[in-house]
Write an enzyme that holds these catalytic residues in place. Structure first.
Site: not given
Length: 366
Positions: A143, A125, A42
Site C-alpha cells: 500500500d 493490497y 482494511e
C-alpha cells in the site's frame, strides 16, 4: 535499486519485528487473526485515518459480527453504519463479497492472496493483507506505506503513480517477508510508514530501521517515493436547497448507480442546468432555482441565499462547490416531488453522505 543479501534481510526482519513487538499499535482488529476482521478493517482504512476508523469498526462489528450478518443486512442499515466514512462503493462491494463467500465458498475464506483477488472488491493490497495476517501466507501487502518505506530503504525510483510499478515493489518486498511472521511484518511496515517514515516530516534519526534506510543515509530521503502528480479534481458547482414544509425537510434519494448511490440529500441542482450567464447575480440564481422547483416538482418555493462561502467537498475526481439556499414550500402536495418530506427524527435515520452533513452544519450556523 538496492538488493539486500540474506544476512541483511535477516537482520532487517529481526530489527523490525523486535520493534513491532515492543511498540506496535494496539488496534481492535489486531487482537485476533480472523480474516473477516482483517478484511473489514482494511476496507475501512482505505482513504481513512486509523483514529477515525476505530469507532466505526467497533460499531460495525457489533451490528455485523459475521460474514452472514453482513450478507443479509438491509442496505439502508449498512449505509447508515458506514455514514461519514465516504466512498460508499466500498461497503456495497463488501456486502457483495460477503454474499459471494456464502454462495461460492461455503462461507470459508480462500487461503491464498491469489485466490482472494477473485472476490468482489478485493485488490492486490487487501488480498496480501488478509492472506498474510489472516492465514499466515508469506506475501507482501503493498500500500502507500509500503511504497514509501521500501522506496527509501531500497532506493526504488520507479514512479508509484504507474500501475506497473506495483509488480516491481511486490517482487522486491517478497524476498524480505519472513515465512514465520508475514502478518506481523506487514503490519510493522504499516506502523513504520505512519510514524518514523511519514511522507513529509519523517523522524528517521530515531527510527528503529535507520541504518537500513539508504535514501536517508544518502541525504535523499524526501526524493522518495517517486510519484507524478495527479490532475486536479474537476470543479462542479451545485445549489443545495434546504427547503421545509410543515416543519419537515424535503429530501431526495440519489440514484442507485453513480456517486453517492442510494444516499439521501436535500435537492442538489447542478449549475450547468440553469443556463446562467457568467456574471449572474444572487437574484438570478434564486429565480433559476424557483423555476427549477416549479418545472421539476410542481412546487412553489420561497427561498433566500444563506450567507457565507459555498460549502466545498472533494471526491477523488471531483470537487463540489455548493451554494446554500434556505427555503419554504407553500403546498403540501408532493405528487411530483422525487423524494419525501421527513421530520428531524426521520432525517437522522436516513443514510446520508458526508457532504450532506456539511450542508446541515453550515445551515445550523447561519
Amino acid at each position: 535499486m538496492i538488493e539486500w543479501n540474506a544476512a541483511t534481510i535477516k537482520d532487517f526482519q529481526n530489527t523490525l519485528l523486535t520493534w513491532f513487538d515492543q511498540e506496535g499499535r494496539d488496534l481492535p482488529w489486531r487482537r485476533d487473526h480472523e480474516p473477516y476482521h482483517v478484511w473489514v478493517s482494511e476496507i475501512m482504512l482505505q482513504q481513512t485515518q486509523v483514529q477515525t476508523v476505530i469507532p466505526y469498526y467497533e460499531r460495525f462489528m457489533g451490528l455485523f459480527p459475521t460474514v452472514t450478518d453482513l450478507a443479509e443486512a438491509p442496505e439502508s442499515q449498512l449505509l447508515k453504519a458506514w455514514e461519514g466514512l465516504g466512498y460508499y462503493s466500498r461497503v456495497r462491494n463488501m456486502q457483495r463479497c460477503a454474499r459471494q463467500l456464502l454462495t461460492d465458498y461455503d462461507g470459508q475464506w480462500p487461503q491464498t492472496a491469489a485466490e482472494l483477488t477473485e472476490l468482489i472488491g478485493i485488490g492486490p493490497y487487501t488480498a496480501g493483507a488478509v492472506a498474510s495476517i489472516g492465514v499466515n501466507e508469506p506475501v507482501p501487502a503493498v500500500d502507500g506505506n509500503a511504497y514509501r518505506v521500501f522506496s527509501r530503504l531500497l532506493k526504488i525510483d520507479a514512479d508509484i503513480a504507474k500501475p506497473q510499478t506495483r509488480l516491481i515493489f511486490e517482487q522486491a518486498i517478497a524476498r524480505i517477508v519472513p515465512e514465520d511472521r508475514p502478518g506481523d511484518f506487514n503490519q510493522a511496515i504499516m506502523d513504520l510508514g505512519s510514524s518514523y517514515m511519514t511522507a513529509r516530516q519523517p523522524d528517521t534519526e530515531n527510527s528503529p530501521v535507520k541504518r537500513f534506510n539508504q535514501a536517508y543515509l544518502d541525504g535523499e530521503e524526501l526524493v522518495y517515493p517517486v510519484k507524478t502528480k495527479k490532475p486536479r479534481p474537476k470543479l462542479v458547482a451545485y445549489v443545495a436547497v434546504l427547503a421545509q414544509m410543515d416543519q419537515k425537510w424535503l429530501m431526495v434519494q440519489r440514484p442507485s448507480t453513480g456517486m453517492l448511490a442510494n444516499l439521501w440529500t436535500v435537492p442538489l441542482i447542478p449549475v450547468e442546468e440553469r443556463d446562467l450567464e457568467e456574471d449572474y447575480q444572487p437574484a438570478d440564481l434564486l429565480a433559476a432555482i424557483q423555476a427549477y422547483f416549479q418545472r421539476e416538482y410542481q412546487l412553489k418555493l420561497t427561498a433566500k441565499l444563506v450567507a457565507g462561502r459555498p460549502v466545498s467537498h472533494t471526491f477523488t475526481h471531483q470537487k463540489w462547490s455548493i451554494q446554500l439556499f434556505d427555503g419554504q414550500v407553500e403546498t403540501s402536495d408532493l405528487s411530483y416531488f422525487a423524494g419525501r418530506a421527513v421530520t428531524l427524527a426521520e432525517r437522522q435515520q436516513l443514510p446520508m453522505p458526508k457532504v450532506q452533513e456539511k450542508l446541515f452544519t453550515r445551515y445550523a450556523a447561519r
